[in-house]
Design a protein around this motif. Structure first.
Motif, mmCIF file in Angstrom:
data_model
loop_
_atom_site.group_PDB
_atom_site.id
_atom_site.type_symbol
_atom_site.label_atom_id
_atom_site.label_comp_id
_atom_site.label_asym_id
_atom_site.label_seq_id
_atom_site.Cartn_x
_atom_site.Cartn_y
_atom_site.Cartn_z
ATOM 1 N N GLY A 1 0.810 -1.210 0.000
ATOM 2 C CA GLY A 1 0.000 0.000 0.000
ATOM 3 C C GLY A 1 0.845 1.262 0.000
ATOM 4 O O GLY A 1 0.631 2.149 -0.835
ATOM 5 N N ARG B 1 -4.610 7.602 -1.247
ATOM 6 C CA ARG B 1 -5.011 6.377 -0.537
ATOM 7 C C ARG B 1 -4.591 5.155 -1.330
ATOM 8 O O ARG B 1 -4.179 5.268 -2.489
ATOM 9 C CB ARG B 1 -6.505 6.371 -0.261
ATOM 10 C CG ARG B 1 -7.321 6.802 -1.456
ATOM 11 C CD ARG B 1 -8.682 7.321 -1.056
ATOM 12 N NE ARG B 1 -8.942 8.533 -1.813
ATOM 13 C CZ ARG B 1 -10.037 9.249 -1.729
ATOM 14 N NH1 ARG B 1 -10.970 8.923 -0.882
ATOM 15 N NH2 ARG B 1 -10.179 10.323 -2.460
ATOM 16 N N ASP B 2 -4.698 4.006 -0.669
ATOM 17 C CA ASP B 2 -4.379 2.776 -1.406
ATOM 18 C C ASP B 2 -5.471 1.743 -1.213
ATOM 19 O O ASP B 2 -6.270 1.818 -0.275
ATOM 20 C CB ASP B 2 -3.013 2.230 -0.979
ATOM 21 C CG ASP B 2 -2.985 1.810 0.457
ATOM 22 O OD1 ASP B 2 -3.387 0.677 0.761
ATOM 23 O OD2 ASP B 2 -2.562 2.657 1.298
ATOM 24 N N PHE B 3 -5.503 0.813 -2.124
ATOM 25 C CA PHE B 3 -6.525 -0.236 -2.142
ATOM 26 C C PHE B 3 -5.830 -1.554 -2.423
ATOM 27 O O PHE B 3 -4.942 -1.609 -3.278
ATOM 28 C CB PHE B 3 -7.545 0.029 -3.261
ATOM 29 C CG PHE B 3 -8.208 1.361 -3.156
ATOM 30 C CD1 PHE B 3 -9.445 1.481 -2.575
ATOM 31 C CD2 PHE B 3 -7.564 2.506 -3.644
ATOM 32 C CE1 PHE B 3 -10.059 2.731 -2.466
ATOM 33 C CE2 PHE B 3 -8.165 3.752 -3.545
ATOM 34 C CZ PHE B 3 -9.416 3.869 -2.945
ATOM 35 N N ARG B 4 -6.269 -2.593 -1.718
ATOM 36 C CA ARG B 4 -5.671 -3.905 -1.955
ATOM 37 C C ARG B 4 -6.723 -4.822 -2.570
ATOM 38 O O ARG B 4 -7.858 -4.895 -2.082
ATOM 39 C CB ARG B 4 -5.192 -4.498 -0.638
ATOM 40 C CG ARG B 4 -4.599 -5.876 -0.810
ATOM 41 C CD ARG B 4 -4.200 -6.477 0.530
ATOM 42 N NE ARG B 4 -3.697 -7.831 0.293
ATOM 43 C CZ ARG B 4 -2.773 -8.416 1.023
ATOM 44 N NH1 ARG B 4 -2.223 -7.783 2.037
ATOM 45 N NH2 ARG B 4 -2.382 -9.637 0.751
ATOM 46 N N THR C 1 -9.393 -2.352 -13.030
ATOM 47 C CA THR C 1 -9.646 -1.871 -11.669
ATOM 48 C C THR C 1 -9.080 -0.461 -11.485
ATOM 49 O O THR C 1 -9.694 0.390 -10.827
ATOM 50 C CB THR C 1 -9.035 -2.844 -10.632
ATOM 51 O OG1 THR C 1 -9.629 -4.118 -10.828
ATOM 52 C CG2 THR C 1 -9.282 -2.374 -9.199
ATOM 53 N N LEU D 1 -11.334 2.580 -10.296
ATOM 54 C CA LEU D 1 -11.085 3.428 -9.121
ATOM 55 C C LEU D 1 -11.146 4.907 -9.501
ATOM 56 O O LEU D 1 -11.688 5.725 -8.764
ATOM 57 C CB LEU D 1 -9.729 3.076 -8.490
ATOM 58 C CG LEU D 1 -9.689 1.726 -7.755
ATOM 59 C CD1 LEU D 1 -8.247 1.360 -7.384
ATOM 60 C CD2 LEU D 1 -10.551 1.772 -6.493
ATOM 61 N N LEU E 1 -16.214 6.075 -4.131
ATOM 62 C CA LEU E 1 -15.181 5.103 -3.786
ATOM 63 C C LEU E 1 -15.688 4.194 -2.684
ATOM 64 O O LEU E 1 -16.369 4.648 -1.764
ATOM 65 C CB LEU E 1 -13.912 5.822 -3.327
ATOM 66 C CG LEU E 1 -12.957 6.224 -4.431
ATOM 67 C CD1 LEU E 1 -11.863 7.127 -3.877
ATOM 68 C CD2 LEU E 1 -12.329 5.029 -5.120
ATOM 69 N N ASN F 1 -14.371 0.039 1.966
ATOM 70 C CA ASN F 1 -13.641 -1.192 2.226
ATOM 71 C C ASN F 1 -12.479 -1.310 1.251
ATOM 72 O O ASN F 1 -12.683 -1.384 0.055
ATOM 73 C CB ASN F 1 -14.609 -2.365 2.051
ATOM 74 C CG ASN F 1 -13.900 -3.692 2.053
ATOM 75 O OD1 ASN F 1 -12.752 -3.788 2.466
ATOM 76 N ND2 ASN F 1 -14.584 -4.702 1.582
ATOM 77 N N ASN F 2 -11.256 -1.334 1.776
ATOM 78 C CA ASN F 2 -10.141 -1.282 0.837
ATOM 79 C C ASN F 2 -9.571 -2.650 0.492
ATOM 80 O O ASN F 2 -8.511 -2.760 -0.077
ATOM 81 C CB ASN F 2 -9.055 -0.312 1.307
ATOM 82 C CG ASN F 2 -8.264 -0.884 2.465
ATOM 83 O OD1 ASN F 2 -8.642 -1.916 3.001
ATOM 84 N ND2 ASN F 2 -7.198 -0.238 2.822
ATOM 85 N N GLU F 3 -10.274 -3.694 0.859
ATOM 86 C CA GLU F 3 -9.822 -5.008 0.371
ATOM 87 C C GLU F 3 -10.989 -5.748 -0.249
ATOM 88 O O GLU F 3 -12.025 -5.932 0.370
ATOM 89 C CB GLU F 3 -9.231 -5.845 1.505
ATOM 90 C CG GLU F 3 -8.881 -7.242 1.017
ATOM 91 C CD GLU F 3 -7.635 -7.810 1.651
ATOM 92 O OE1 GLU F 3 -7.161 -8.817 1.159
ATOM 93 O OE2 GLU F 3 -7.142 -7.218 2.626
ATOM 94 N N LYS F 4 -10.811 -6.133 -1.487
ATOM 95 C CA LYS F 4 -11.867 -6.884 -2.167
ATOM 96 C C LYS F 4 -11.290 -8.212 -2.590
ATOM 97 O O LYS F 4 -10.208 -8.286 -3.130
ATOM 98 C CB LYS F 4 -12.345 -6.094 -3.387
ATOM 99 C CG LYS F 4 -13.368 -5.062 -3.030
ATOM 100 C CD LYS F 4 -14.455 -5.205 -3.939
ATOM 101 C CE LYS F 4 -15.836 -5.282 -3.656
ATOM 102 N NZ LYS F 4 -16.748 -5.555 -4.626
#
Ligand code: ATP
Ligand code: MG
Length: 424
Positions: A330, A381-384, A401, A405, A414, A417-420
């Motif tokens: 991240g 921000r970051d997303f995993r 993706t 985003l 947006l 929840n940053n984990e899908k």
């Protein structure tokens, strides 16, 4: 009316040429209110062409045959038709005259070959006599059978100008009114969509909903068919509105729109610019964006920063940070996004760093782990994400993706929840 399409050609059955004619004709006939019950593809062999033709005439209200009308010895459709339907061939002098006058500039073509084009099954009605495009109509057992050239642009011309209008007026023919819309979603599975729309599926007999995974998206088709145009319009509008409400921002676009088109439209609309920093997607995000004409208006450029040293040198990602968290993390994704945003002086910076595989995964970060950094005014921000698939699929999912985003950022939607997990 119910139709059947027969495509003729050795090049089709041997896999050399993709049969785009049947695909094209089916789509347009469907849009004109007909249903295609079958599509056959056969070799340039009179016995097989004949058998396919007889079977089609037996079960359909109309038949379209494409290919094999040409002057070469492998073009055998006319001969096959004469034999299968017991119709002698007849000489059409006007056909030969027109072909000769139009090909006068091509003395290489032997007149014997051209003559072949003028021998047609008895009763053939030339579809476009004012041109030299081969193509005729035969009526057999009161059913129209259209013979069209294999050359795609000629086939398309006759289909639009002659076949569809003739079918619309065919006596006893029942033409439906049809409206169709394709809704495109990304990041939501077919099953999830199905669950949300289940109650719409069997509510009206003339409304059909279909689900089509078109990697990496899932498309949904809404089709309304009825003889009554007013009813079609009313149902269509009602269902379009309901689907939009049920799926909301999971729908990124409709009909021909791609994700990159939509992102481009939003960026232009808001007067914002974008720059990208890509690692595991190897430039695919930039490629998707630049496929859209006019993208120079909002796309400033990108950096493919594969090696750590490159991430440091061109994006300013610090060694310490890379060492501490790793290239796939991240913080690195955030630093890449902020780096490209600053370098390009863009409104939005998007970064992708992940493990496309098949090697390089670990327990904490298995193959398919991809981090995205998103830098915009005053916020990074970051997303995993955890993708499944082969290397190409993971790259494709990563690129889509990244665009998704940016789309969500521009719509202010947006997902917190940053984990899908578990996409594809
Ligand atoms: P021509 O006068 O050129 O001989 P034709 O009716 O005999 O016309 P074909 O010889 O069968 O047509 O095909 C002409 C060209 O169109 C070829 O390049 C062939 O590959 C292409 N073609 C034929 N059928 C199809 C099809 N179903 N889908 C896509 N292309 C096709
Ligand atoms: Mg052919």
């Amino acid at each position: 009316m119910l139709g059947e399409i027969i495509a003729v050609g050795d090049e089709l059955t041997s896999g050399r040429t993709l049969n785009t004619n049947s695909f094209y004709a089916a789509g347009h006939l469907f849009a004109a209110g007909h249903e295609i019950i079958a599509m056959a593809t056969v070799r340039d062999t009179p016995a097989e062409i004949g058998a396919a033709l007889k079977r089609a005439i037996d079960r359909a209200d109309f038949v379209i045959v494409t290919g094999g009308l040409g002057p070469t010895s492998d073009d055998l459709t006319n001969e096959a038709v004469s034999r299968a339907l017991g119709l002698p061939t007849t000489f059409y002098p006007e056909v030969l005259g027109r072909i000769k006058s139009q090909r006068a500039h091509r003395p290489d073509q032997k007149s014997r070959d051209l003559e072949k084009l003028a021998w047609l099954p008895e009763g053939a009605e030339i579809l476009k006599p004012e041109t030299s495009i081969a193509g005729y109509l035969l009526v057999h057992h009161e059913k129209p059978v259209f013979f069209l050239p294999g050359i795609p642009h000629q086939m398309k011309e006759l289909l639009a100008d002659k076949v569809i209008p003739r079918l619309a007026l065919w006596k006893g023919g029942f033409v439906h009114c049809v409206r169709q819309k394709i809704f495109k979603t990304f990041g939501i599975t077919e099953t999830e969509i199905n669950r949300k729309l289940k109650h719409l599926e069997n509510r009206d007999q003339n409304v059909r909903i279909g689900y089509y995974p078109v990697f990496p998206d899932v498309h949904l088709s809404l089709t309304v068919i009825d003889a009554d145009l007013k009813k079609v319009e009313q149902l269509f509008q009602q269902y379009v509105a309901e689907i939009h409400t049920l799926l909301a921002d999971s729908i990124f676009g409709v009909d021909e729109e791609t994700m990159a088109d939509v992102v481009g439209r939003l960026l232009s609309g808001q007067g914002k610019t974008l720059a990208v920093a890509e690692s595991c997607s190897g430039g695919l995000v930039a490629h998707k964006i630049t496929k859209v004409a006019g993208s120079s208006q909002y796309f400033l450029g990108g950096v493919v920063a594969y090696h750590n040293e490159f991430k440091r040198k061109f994006l300013g990602v610090e060694n310490e940070l890379l060492q501490k968290h790793g290239a796939v993390s991240g913080p690195t994704a955030q630093a890449m996004a902020a780096g490209i945003r600053g370098l390009a002086k863009a409104d939005i910076g998007i970064a992708v760093t992940g493990i496309a595989g098949p090697t390089g995964g670990s327990v904490e970060k298995p193959v398919g782990t991809v981090f995205f950094g998103l830098a915009s005014h005053g916020n990074t921000r970051d997303f995993r994400f955890a993708f499944a698939g082969d290397r190409w699929q993971i790259q494709e999912l990563s690129a889509q993706t990244a665009l998704e985003l940016v789309r969500r950022l521009l719509l202010d939607k947006l997902i917190a929840n940053n984990e899908k997990e578990g996409r594809h």
